[in-house]
Design a protein around this motif. Sequence first.
Motif, mmCIF file in Angstrom:
data_model
loop_
_atom_site.group_PDB
_atom_site.id
_atom_site.type_symbol
_atom_site.label_atom_id
_atom_site.label_comp_id
_atom_site.label_asym_id
_atom_site.label_seq_id
_atom_site.Cartn_x
_atom_site.Cartn_y
_atom_site.Cartn_z
ATOM 1 N N THR A 64 -25.175 -10.460 -6.669
ATOM 2 C CA THR A 64 -24.441 -9.277 -7.117
ATOM 3 C C THR A 64 -22.949 -9.542 -7.088
ATOM 4 O O THR A 64 -22.456 -10.367 -6.308
ATOM 5 C CB THR A 64 -24.741 -8.062 -6.232
ATOM 6 N N ARG A 65 -22.227 -8.848 -7.939
ATOM 7 C CA ARG A 65 -20.763 -8.917 -7.959
ATOM 8 C C ARG A 65 -20.213 -7.537 -7.646
ATOM 9 O O ARG A 65 -20.712 -6.537 -8.150
ATOM 10 C CB ARG A 65 -20.264 -9.408 -9.317
ATOM 11 N N MET A 66 -19.177 -7.498 -6.823
ATOM 12 C CA MET A 66 -18.648 -6.228 -6.340
ATOM 13 C C MET A 66 -17.306 -5.900 -6.980
ATOM 14 O O MET A 66 -16.587 -6.793 -7.441
ATOM 15 C CB MET A 66 -18.511 -6.265 -4.818
ATOM 16 N N PRO A 67 -16.952 -4.610 -7.004
ATOM 17 C CA PRO A 67 -15.613 -4.225 -7.462
ATOM 18 C C PRO A 67 -14.539 -4.717 -6.499
ATOM 19 O O PRO A 67 -14.821 -5.037 -5.336
ATOM 20 C CB PRO A 67 -15.672 -2.691 -7.474
ATOM 21 N N LEU A 68 -13.302 -4.742 -6.977
ATOM 22 C CA LEU A 68 -12.139 -5.104 -6.174
ATOM 23 C C LEU A 68 -11.070 -4.040 -6.354
ATOM 24 O O LEU A 68 -10.741 -3.675 -7.488
ATOM 25 C CB LEU A 68 -11.580 -6.460 -6.611
ATOM 26 N N VAL A 69 -10.519 -3.550 -5.242
ATOM 27 C CA VAL A 69 -9.392 -2.616 -5.276
ATOM 28 C C VAL A 69 -8.169 -3.312 -4.695
ATOM 29 O O VAL A 69 -8.198 -3.793 -3.558
ATOM 30 C CB VAL A 69 -9.689 -1.332 -4.482
ATOM 31 N N VAL A 70 -7.089 -3.384 -5.463
ATOM 32 C CA VAL A 70 -5.811 -3.936 -5.016
ATOM 33 C C VAL A 70 -4.982 -2.770 -4.493
ATOM 34 O O VAL A 70 -4.750 -1.794 -5.209
ATOM 35 C CB VAL A 70 -5.081 -4.642 -6.164
ATOM 36 N N VAL A 71 -4.546 -2.857 -3.229
ATOM 37 C CA VAL A 71 -3.851 -1.749 -2.567
ATOM 38 C C VAL A 71 -2.454 -2.198 -2.161
ATOM 39 O O VAL A 71 -2.285 -3.210 -1.480
ATOM 40 C CB VAL A 71 -4.636 -1.271 -1.328
ATOM 41 N N LEU A 72 -1.438 -1.439 -2.559
ATOM 42 C CA LEU A 72 -0.033 -1.787 -2.347
ATOM 43 C C LEU A 72 0.626 -0.766 -1.415
ATOM 44 O O LEU A 72 0.731 0.412 -1.750
ATOM 45 C CB LEU A 72 0.691 -1.835 -3.692
ATOM 46 N N HIS A 73 1.059 -1.231 -0.252
ATOM 47 C CA HIS A 73 1.637 -0.360 0.764
ATOM 48 C C HIS A 73 3.020 0.133 0.357
ATOM 49 O O HIS A 73 3.654 -0.389 -0.573
ATOM 50 C CB HIS A 73 1.706 -1.079 2.109
ATOM 51 N N GLY A 74 3.518 1.124 1.093
ATOM 52 C CA GLY A 74 4.855 1.653 0.852
ATOM 53 C C GLY A 74 5.901 0.988 1.723
ATOM 54 O O GLY A 74 5.620 0.080 2.511
ATOM 55 N N CYS A 75 7.147 1.428 1.592
ATOM 56 C CA CYS A 75 8.248 0.898 2.390
ATOM 57 C C CYS A 75 8.001 1.150 3.875
ATOM 58 O O CYS A 75 7.422 2.181 4.250
ATOM 59 C CB CYS A 75 9.561 1.558 1.983
ATOM 60 N N THR A 76 8.457 0.225 4.710
ATOM 61 C CA THR A 76 8.311 0.220 6.172
ATOM 62 C C THR A 76 6.873 0.029 6.615
ATOM 63 O O THR A 76 6.601 0.014 7.820
ATOM 64 C CB THR A 76 8.881 1.491 6.870
ATOM 65 N N GLN A 77 5.951 -0.132 5.690
ATOM 66 C CA GLN A 77 4.546 -0.315 6.035
ATOM 67 C C GLN A 77 4.119 -1.766 5.854
ATOM 68 O O GLN A 77 4.794 -2.547 5.181
ATOM 69 C CB GLN A 77 3.666 0.581 5.155
ATOM 70 N N THR A 78 2.996 -2.110 6.460
ATOM 71 C CA THR A 78 2.349 -3.393 6.246
ATOM 72 C C THR A 78 0.968 -3.148 5.656
ATOM 73 O O THR A 78 0.494 -2.012 5.599
ATOM 74 C CB THR A 78 2.199 -4.159 7.560
ATOM 75 N N ALA A 79 0.314 -4.232 5.261
ATOM 76 C CA ALA A 79 -1.044 -4.115 4.746
ATOM 77 C C ALA A 79 -1.967 -3.494 5.786
ATOM 78 O O ALA A 79 -2.701 -2.539 5.498
ATOM 79 C CB ALA A 79 -1.551 -5.495 4.320
ATOM 80 N N ALA A 80 -1.923 -4.027 7.008
ATOM 81 C CA ALA A 80 -2.815 -3.524 8.053
ATOM 82 C C ALA A 80 -2.512 -2.072 8.398
ATOM 83 O O ALA A 80 -3.431 -1.267 8.600
ATOM 84 C CB ALA A 80 -2.712 -4.394 9.298
ATOM 85 N N GLY A 81 -1.229 -1.720 8.457
ATOM 86 C CA GLY A 81 -0.854 -0.345 8.758
ATOM 87 C C GLY A 81 -1.333 0.618 7.691
ATOM 88 O O GLY A 81 -1.848 1.696 7.987
ATOM 89 N N TYR A 82 -1.162 0.235 6.420
ATOM 90 C CA TYR A 82 -1.593 1.125 5.344
ATOM 91 C C TYR A 82 -3.121 1.205 5.294
ATOM 92 O O TYR A 82 -3.684 2.268 5.021
ATOM 93 C CB TYR A 82 -1.039 0.665 3.993
#
Length: 381
Positions: A64-82
């Motif tokens: 199976t192949r799964m969807p991918l969501v690209v998520v872009l954090h805001g200012c003062t944030q990090t990937a893990a925080g968002y």
Amino acid sequence: MAGLSDTLARLAQAQRAATMGAASMGYADQTAADSGRLQALEDFGANPGALRALSFVPEAAAGTRMPLVVVLHGCTQTAAGYDRGSGWSELAEEQGFAVLYPEQQRGNNGNLCFNWFAAEDIRRGGGEAQSIRSMITTMVRDCPIDPDRIYVTGLSAGGAMASVMLATYPELFAAGAIIAGLPYGTATSMSQALDRMRGRGLPDSAALAALVDGASPATMRIPRISVWHGDGDGTVVAANADAAVAQWRGVHGVAQAPDEVEQTADHLHRRWRDAQGQVVVEEYRIRGLGHGTPLATTGADGLGEAGPHMLEAGISATRHNAAFFGIAGQPAARPTDARPAPATASARAGSPVRSPLASRSGGSQIGDMIDGALRAAGLLR
């Protein structure tokens, strides 16, 4: 007028003061937050924007192949925080899709904002846009990703960079969601960026659509778009939501008037459909919400964690956007006094509406403090 390099230096100084001021007020920089789910994506190819990448990929059934969501954090944030605030990887594990988090570095922007206003970073084939495109290519190559089901979303500067990706690489994305962000191509300098954030100098509808049309070669694929904004946002004013909607209405060639309008005590929801009846543009305007991502952290569909610019609103942008993308079911309905109603002139204009939810403005103190720092630096009057 000061040169751009001087302006950028003064802004960096103001940003450092703003970040220190936020911490002293109890609004700590979110770099320390850790969702515990994300893994570094290494060696993803061309990286002219000098970004970092993290990802979450749940186990997939064989073949199976799964969807991918690209998520872009805001200012003062990090990937893990968002991720911790929005709950995207939690939902990904629940629903069986992958998540990719591009992450800004302080060497590029002192306040960890994606550089959505820098000409070299917002063009096809260059800068941060190219870096994000490289990450997506690597995920498709190395993971069981369905290339026809890739989506992008972001908050604030991340929302503006989501606009960049949708405009410059439309063939990559089936749909996208812009949260408290800005339309594509309206600023190519810091001074323009500050003006646009405050709703000044935004182009008309035809010019907005032309900016997207000129950002990439002709393509048969035009992404579907969801636009989210709080009517109490004093950092990126809601005129930018109107402009983003107008930009993508023009690209899709749909009428100015929405096909459907839902009015509740909490929000206004408008939809535009194409000739085939598919919703190609939608907008959520959240009553009383300040600058941030709307969350619903409690109840059966509770997701994410409230914090700076991650605002409890009784509606989860994460769950609703996953449903709009077609990769998750609709969230359970919450008690509401929903009353279908035609769009009023004030609703179309995005004028603030006073409501008992006005206390959800959340980040307004930070916005006031940042404005003060920018004024002190001579960048805002």
